[in-house]
Design a protein around this motif. Structure first.
Motif: not given
Length: 395
Positions: A11-18, A70-76, A117-123
């Motif tokens: 749900v969190t990843l879906a809302l980010l893409t939304a 550098i990682g997903r979270k700080p860039v997000l 969000a897509r990259a996290i799915v691939r991770d």
């Protein structure tokens, strides 16, 4: 913390893409009103949509490669912060030029969450499981475009169109809090490559040399291009040609969204049996069928707005089947470049859709015909490309 294979993470990843659909669909019913308030032409106010997609394309150039480094979270979190600021500027705009620029900046912020969000799915996931996760996210995300035009229409009626952008500010602040407090870092191995403009381009060149990657990116581009043509042109066609008001337009728009949700739901059921390519094959048939049906209905002069909305529902089923699986297939060969692969896919997808929207805006007027011509073209071309690239995809 949010964990893999849980509904909370999905749900969190879906809302980010939304954030992308929220930023476009919520203010669609108000486009004619915005044009009147700011003294803009139809093409001028439509440019606020196309500028958003261009900003989306530009932003995706950097987010994926930087996140690989550098990682997903700080860039997000950076992207969400930029989105909050730009949404406030949209709400405060006094001219169409200011709104167009603010929308570009808003897209720069929104592009980060969808890429990552897509990259996290691939991770976290492999193969059909990744495709199924992207379909689940798309199904949940599909609720946003169903609700957003209705909510935007109600907000516009009671408090005016500027209130729509203040809702975007609130929603993105809540998402930023969830990411900061609950989302773990998912990247397993950070990229050792130096981070520079040249290294990003060289990384993109590696991706583009992969023929299968190019095919799946083209399929994703075409599916989304037809969808965006409807998003950008439907308010002018359904309200200007067929006489719908803001709220009836919003409910008519929901037909398309229900089709998209149906497509993503069907994809989750069939991808385990048919695989990624088998699901995409089914999707491109729906794309072509929906586009040609709309062209036939409008060309024959069917007087109801259903001549547009019902065929678009069929097309949207195809988008729900095609896009998540094409994205998963494109990223699958590149576990060490998931962010860059997601970025380049998004750049191509959004740039194509933006140019298609700009071109469509020049022809929209008293006739609805330019819309089905555009949508049928993308659907048929997707079917042709899929049919002609079997050996490339198998390789």
């Amino acid at each position: 913390m949010l964990k893999p294979d849980t509904l909370a993470l999905t749900v969190t990843l879906a809302l980010l893409t939304a954030l992308g659909p929220l930023s476009t669909d919520m203010y669609l019913p108000s486009l004619p009103t915005i044009a009147g308030t700011l003294g803009a032409s139809t093409a001028g106010v439509q440019l606020t949509l196309s500028s958003f997609l261009l900003g989306f394309a530009v932003g995706q150039f950097f987010y994926g490669p930087v996140a690989d480094k550098i990682g997903r979270k700080p860039v997000l979190l950076f992207g969400l912060g930029l989105y909050v600021l730009a949404s406030f500027l949209c709400a405060s705009a006094q001219t169409i030029e200011t709104l167009t620029l603010a929308r570009f900046a808003q897209a720069l912020g929104a592009s980060g969450p969808i890429v990552l969000a897509r990259a996290i799915v691939r991770d976290l996931y492999e193969g059909p499981r990744a495709g199924r996760e992207l379909s689940r996210m798309a199904m949940i995300m599909g609720v946003v475009p169903a609700v957003a035009p209705v909510l935007g229409g109600l907000i516009a009626v009671f408090v005016g169109w500027r209130g729509i952008f203040f809702v975007m500010v609130t929603a993105s602040l809540i998402l930023a809090a969830v990411v900061a407090l609950r989302l773990p870092e998912t990247i397993r191995l950070k990229s050792p490559a130096p981070l520079s403009f040249g290294s990003i381009l060289r990384g993109f060149a590696v991706l583009l040399r992969h023929r299968g990657y190019r095919v799946y990116v083209m399929l994703s581009m075409l599916g989304y291009g037809g969808l965006f043509a409807f998003i950008s042109g439907s308010s002018f066609v359904l309200q200007g040609v067929y006489g719908l008001n803001e709220l009836t337009f919003a409910f008519s728009f929901a037909f398309m969204v229900l089709g998209f949700i149906s497509g993503t739901t069907l994809a989750q059921r069939v991808v385990g049996r048919r695989g990624l390519d088998g699901t995409i094959q089914l999707g491109v048939v729906f794309l072509a069928a929906g586009g040609l049906l709309m062209l036939a209905c409008v060309g024959l002069g069917v007087p109801s707005s259903l001549a547009v909305t019902l065929p678009m529902t069929v097309y949207a089923v195809g988008v729900g089947l095609t896009m998540p699986q094409s994205m998963a297939s494109a990223m699958m060969p590149f576990p060490d470049r998931a962010g860059a692969a997601s970025s380049l896919l998004g750049i191509c997808q959004m740039t194509f859709a933006a140019l298609l929207g700009i071109g469509l805006g020049q022809f929209l007027g008293d006739s609805a015909l330019p819309l089905p011509i555009t949508i049928s073209g993308t659907g048929v071309l997707a079917l042709v490309i899929f049919t002609m690239t079997g050996k490339v995809r198998q390789g």
